[in-house]
Design an enzyme around this catalytic site. Structure first.
Site, PDB file in Angstrom:
ATOM      1  N   HIS A  60      31.743  51.316   8.899  1.00 21.87           N
ATOM      2  CA  HIS A  60      32.148  49.946   8.583  1.00 21.87           C
ATOM      3  C   HIS A  60      30.923  49.106   8.278  1.00 21.87           C
ATOM      4  O   HIS A  60      29.787  49.536   8.496  1.00 21.87           O
ATOM      5  CB  HIS A  60      33.006  49.345   9.698  1.00 21.87           C
ATOM      6  CG  HIS A  60      32.313  49.154  11.024  1.00 21.87           C
ATOM      7  ND1 HIS A  60      31.761  50.198  11.740  1.00 21.87           N
ATOM      8  CD2 HIS A  60      32.110  48.037  11.771  1.00 21.87           C
ATOM      9  CE1 HIS A  60      31.253  49.720  12.876  1.00 21.87           C
ATOM     10  NE2 HIS A  60      31.435  48.417  12.906  1.00 21.87           N
ATOM     11  N   ASP A  64      24.972  46.767  12.543  1.00 25.04           N
ATOM     12  CA  ASP A  64      24.456  47.801  13.447  1.00 25.04           C
ATOM     13  C   ASP A  64      24.942  49.198  13.060  1.00 25.04           C
ATOM     14  O   ASP A  64      24.685  50.168  13.779  1.00 25.04           O
ATOM     15  CB  ASP A  64      24.782  47.476  14.919  1.00 25.04           C
ATOM     16  CG  ASP A  64      26.268  47.276  15.171  1.00 25.04           C
ATOM     17  OD1 ASP A  64      27.010  46.982  14.208  1.00 25.04           O
ATOM     18  OD2 ASP A  64      26.701  47.410  16.328  1.00 25.04           O
ATOM     19  N   HIS A  65      25.620  49.291  11.900  1.00 28.99           N
ATOM     20  CA  HIS A  65      26.053  50.600  11.398  1.00 28.99           C
ATOM     21  C   HIS A  65      25.581  50.891   9.978  1.00 28.99           C
ATOM     22  O   HIS A  65      25.725  52.003   9.505  1.00 28.99           O
ATOM     23  CB  HIS A  65      27.583  50.731  11.465  1.00 28.99           C
ATOM     24  CG  HIS A  65      28.092  50.766  12.867  1.00 28.99           C
ATOM     25  ND1 HIS A  65      28.552  51.908  13.466  1.00 28.99           N
ATOM     26  CD2 HIS A  65      28.152  49.801  13.810  1.00 28.99           C
ATOM     27  CE1 HIS A  65      28.900  51.641  14.720  1.00 28.99           C
ATOM     28  NE2 HIS A  65      28.669  50.360  14.952  1.00 28.99           N
ATOM     29  N   HIS A 268      27.576  53.748  21.767  1.00 27.08           N
ATOM     30  CA  HIS A 268      27.734  52.361  21.313  1.00 27.08           C
ATOM     31  C   HIS A 268      27.772  51.412  22.514  1.00 27.08           C
ATOM     32  O   HIS A 268      28.586  50.497  22.604  1.00 27.08           O
ATOM     33  CB  HIS A 268      28.998  52.188  20.450  1.00 27.08           C
ATOM     34  CG  HIS A 268      28.933  50.954  19.588  1.00 27.08           C
ATOM     35  ND1 HIS A 268      29.482  49.751  19.956  1.00 27.08           N
ATOM     36  CD2 HIS A 268      28.365  50.743  18.388  1.00 27.08           C
ATOM     37  CE1 HIS A 268      29.277  48.849  19.007  1.00 27.08           C
ATOM     38  NE2 HIS A 268      28.592  49.424  18.047  1.00 27.08           N
TER      39      HIS A 268
END
Lengths: 304, 304
Positions: A60, A64-65, A268
């Site tokens: 997504h 942070d991804h 996570h």
């Protein structure tokens, strides 16, 4: 089949913790899963060859991804990459990357293919003789997919003693592995069952991050060898999980139990927690086989 | 006045070297200059308070100078920043940042102002009573500006012995510092010259990266206390510098000499070199006061 966790923390890069990125080595593929800021350096630390990464899966468009993706694509350029690169991610990712390449007056010397995702049901993203990658639609604040990586073990195992005794030439081995019978020079037909054993059970890895607690994913990940399920919070902060559409360690374990997976890997983690051990303890109250992700740590997914 | 080098290497982030970012502390301001991937972590390592950064100056839109900006802006958001943030950079920077914020469904809780630059002549970007920041147009492969940071020392220094002897109340000090004469209770007028010394010489810092060798910048940076001039290459690879519109250590020193600056700081080293010492040696053959940038290193710019 080996998973390397490059980063397993939520939100922001810090001195000793990296946001999400993982590498899955499966059947000679090196798949990169998510690509937060700092992923390049984490790849170097783990001694993973940049040139071997041909497929990148982005869950997504939260920073942070994926904030490390543009830098990695640029570095591939500087390293004079020639292989095609395939990026799978939510619709919009192509515009973000191309806008930045244009602004820097840069063009990749390699073919850069974007596979933009919009479906809310599972779809196959990549498939060859040995591997299949498909989406696991997740429920989070923005459009998100997890990814299911499956080995395809079609090849039967050779029964070497039987083959040796019958003096069968290696040129026939591939035919035998794929189920063929063999006719010897003297006319005898040897059935495949006498020459092979059943194939190894195909292994699978399911990556589910970010997501709230969502039982709809259970059938998609049923029986996987390893499930990575996000657990941003502990259960005593489940109100935060609920508000931000994240999950707790207990919820991740509940999904693992319902899906009858073999092992659960938690990650996570919110950086608010000093230690990640309580995540393990909490999850183990529901599901026995729990591991904690850790930046730089490798997890072998053994043959069953 | 203190400069902290957060990253001083060209091209890509590596395990032990960071691409460009600097922090200049000047008159209670903390200015961030460029913001490559990894800048957040470098800021943390240097213990610089995120909340004190209100102005970010981006030289150009190559990744090794701004790929960390979107992450820093997002982190400010997660830290519940309230102060306004001003970003100065080439036209196009706003679209890149806002596109990514929109894709993540995020809105900054603070006011985020973009000051997009297009001018090819020097312009003032920021000015208050104590500081002025202006652009130094540079010649590189894409539209690029260096930045000139100048103290404005208008305040005269108090002659404490004279003031004490005349028993002048502190309430008048500010008037005296700004050049005013004082009338004592007995009617005597004391001229300012008897109560003050000349102000300290205003200090200045010029940041020039990335740029080819370009004598047009000499008048703009004349006499600065510290000049940071990129030196991506050594002179024996000047053909690479020429082709990529970068500079060599020798060229940087030549600019420093022509501009009669006080000290030269070299940086933006290509990672092809094992050691940066040869950059110093090469530059010193032209200009005496040469320093080498180093990730995490602080440089005081002393009062003359």
């Amino acid at each position: 089949m080996k998973l390397t966790v490059l980063g397993c923390y939520a939100a922001t890069p810090r001195t000793f913790s990296n946001p999400t990125a993982q590498v899955l080595e499966i059947k000679n593929h090196i798949f990169l899963i998510d690509c937060a800021e700092g992923t390049q350096v984490q790849l170097r630390k783990s001694k993973i060859k940049f040139s071997k990464i041909n497929h990148i899966f982005i869950s997504h468009l939260h920073g942070d991804h994926f904030y490390g993706l543009i830098g990695l694509i640029s570095t591939f350029m500087l390293l004079n990459r020639e292989n095609d690169l395939h990026v799978y991610g939510p619709k919009g990712i192509k515009e973000i990357i191309l806008l930045q390449l244009r602004a820097s007056g840069s063009y990749t010397g390699y073919n850069l293919y974007f596979h933009e995702l919009e479906s809310t049901t599972s779809e196959i993203l990549y498939e060859d003789e040995k591997v299949r990658v498909s989406t696991i639609p997740l429920h989070h604040r923005v459009y998100t997919n997890g990814f299911l990586f499956q080995e395809k073990n079609k090849e039967r195992k050779l029964n070497i003693p039987a083959i040796t005794e019958l003096e069968i030439e290696p040129v026939y081995f591939r035919k035998i592995q794929y189920g063929g019978d063999i006719t010897l020079e003297d006319g005898r037909v040897i059935p495949n069952a006498d020459l092979t054993f059943d194939p190894a059970v195909a292994r699978s890895y399911a990556y589910c991050s970010d997501t709230c607690y969502d039982e709809r994913i259970v059938p998609l990940i049923h029986g996987v060898d390893l499930l990575y399920h996000e657990s941003t919070f502990l259960e005593n902060e489940s109100h935060l999980a609920e508000r931000t559409l994240h999950a707790t360690a207990k919820q991740a374990a509940s999904i693992a139990k319902q899906a009858e997976v073999h092992q659960l890997l938690l990650g996570h983690f919110s950086t608010r927690y000093g230690s990640t051990e309580p995540f393990k303890t909490e999850a183990e109250s529901i599901f026995p086989q729990v591991w904690l992700a850790e930046d730089g740590k490798e997890f072998e997914i053994p043959q069953r």
